[in-house]
Design an enzyme around this catalytic site. Structure first.
Site, mmCIF file in Angstrom:
data_model
loop_
_atom_site.group_PDB
_atom_site.id
_atom_site.type_symbol
_atom_site.label_atom_id
_atom_site.label_comp_id
_atom_site.label_asym_id
_atom_site.label_seq_id
_atom_site.Cartn_x
_atom_site.Cartn_y
_atom_site.Cartn_z
ATOM 1 N N CYS A 110 0.877 -1.238 -0.029
ATOM 2 C CA CYS A 110 0.068 0.001 -0.068
ATOM 3 C C CYS A 110 0.763 1.220 -0.097
ATOM 4 C CB CYS A 110 -1.100 -0.133 1.198
ATOM 5 S SG CYS A 110 -1.802 1.562 1.424
ATOM 6 N N GLU A 128 -5.442 7.799 8.703
ATOM 7 C CA GLU A 128 -5.226 8.788 7.433
ATOM 8 C C GLU A 128 -3.944 8.814 7.296
ATOM 9 O OE1 GLU A 128 -4.528 10.890 4.759
ATOM 10 O OE2 GLU A 128 -6.818 10.203 4.951
ATOM 11 N N TYR A 151 -5.467 5.140 -9.420
ATOM 12 C CA TYR A 151 -6.580 4.432 -8.906
ATOM 13 C C TYR A 151 -7.669 4.889 -9.708
ATOM 14 C CZ TYR A 151 -3.763 2.393 -5.105
ATOM 15 O OH TYR A 151 -2.792 1.660 -4.247
#
Length: 367
Positions: free
Chosen positions: A73, A182, A230
């Site tokens: 990620c 976050e 994305y």
């Protein structure tokens, strides 16, 4: 049930227990692949947990916090890189998930959610969530804090109401709750909130005198590049894809032009903006060009950008945050709608190319 079809909001089921009516929340589990608008455009939902280290609830303490990540990620490895850079490895623990998504409730045939799970290195290899292949990787670290099987379990322990079980997760071991999920906020907390216990407290990747420039760069790099790949890869319509890719490559051209004039993306000093940009660029040629259909050009085709990537990758604390095996295994084995059989392309050995000499010293040393 009182939620609209397709809603990400929690649904509530009235139940009666000992003549008392209660409302029980059932959150619809989902992943980023489900975050599409009516036009087929990918639209990422905001992170739900926004606690702050240094607040009365979450004071800065060595050994109190734990970071959950995936090497695959880009958002999570931002945080890992800054943890390494600041010398917080002994102060903040780490768990690393297996890169191949698995069913998070395998015994519930009605729950099809697949997501991040924990494994030990000596466990059996995992197939895709649809049963194809067998993928064993090194570098996984189980959840030694909560002994959970999946990241989903961490969220459910905190009465999550969103149903998106993402990494990174910064966990407070003392109060057994998520502090923050976050990445941009965790990066800044790692940069400054733990200085009293950091091995490298003088390192500052968000200096006061460059914040205007850093924020300005992040403002266009995030939507068009970081999230832009994305928006290309998870688009559900040609129109949505065309819009995303028409923004992605002009921004990459802009990066190339900037790096032709200065050493780093926000000036001649290395900053958080470089970490944020690099985590997308390092995945681009091995994954995004193929998987997300961002095949107009490779990062390798940009002279300044690729030499910039070489310099950043060769920073020791950055290099240990990049695991190309995990990156490729995750993307190509976790989304059956995009790659049903989990076949992993061979690729062009980007890591070997990143280890070659760079030419960024022509701009002088990093102040």
């Amino acid at each position: 049930l009182n939620a609209a079809p397709g809603s990400k909001q929690p649904t509530f089921l009235p139940l009666t227990y000992k003549n008392t009516s209660i409302m029980v929340s059932f959150v619809k589990a989902h992943t980023a692949l489900d975050e599409a608008t009516g036009t087929g455009a990918f639209q990422r939902t905001a992170s739900a947990f926004r606690g702050e280290i240094g607040s009365p609830e979450f004071p800065s303490e060595a050994g109190r916090y734990h970071l959950y990540i995936s090497y695959a990620c880009p958002w999570a490895t931002r945080c890992l890189a800054v943890r390494n850079l600041k010398g917080l490895e002994d102060a903040i623990g780490l768990s690393v998930v297996h890169p191949t998504w698995q069913k998070t409730r395998p015994n519930d045939p009605q729950d099809g959610h697949a997501g991040w799970v924990f494994r030990s290195e000596d466990d059996e290899p995992l197939p895709t969530s649809t049963g194809h292949g067998a993928f064993r990787v090194s570098g996984v670290v189980p959840d030694v804090v909560n002994s959970t099987r999946s990241v989903r379990e961490l969220y459910e322990r905190c009465s999550d109401q969103r149903g998106k079980y993402s990494v990174p997760v910064l966990w407070d071991k003392k109060t057994s709750q998520i502090v923050n999920n976050e990445s941009s906020e965790i990066v800044r907390m790692f940069n400054s909130a733990f200085n009293e216990i950091a091995a490298n407290p003088d390192v500052n990747i968000y200096p006061e005198e460059l914040r205007k420039e850093i924020d300005a760069v992040n403002e266009w790099v995030y939507p068009t590049i970081n999230d832009g790949v994305y928006r290309c890869g998870f688009a559900r319509s040609q129109e949505a894809y065309d819009t995303a890719i028409s923004q992605l490559f002009p921004s990459l051209d802009r990066v190339e032009d900037i790096l032709n004039k200065q050493r780093y993306i926000a000036g001649n000093r290395f900053t958080e903006a470089d970490i944020r940009l690099f985590m997308t660029l390092v995945r681009f040629d091995e994954v995004y060009v193929v998987y997300f259909k961002t095949n107009c050009k490779r990062v390798e085709d940009y002279h300044n950008m690729f030499n910039y990537c070489r310099e950043l990758y060769q920073m020791p604390w950055m290099q240990v945050a990049i695991n190309m095996e995990h990156i490729k295994v995750h993307y190509f084995t976790s989304h059956p709608t995009l790659n049903f059989y989990g076949i992993i392309p061979k690729g062009g050995d980007t890591v070997a190319k990143l280890l070659q000499p760079h030419d960024r010293d022509k701009f002088g040393s990093n102040p």
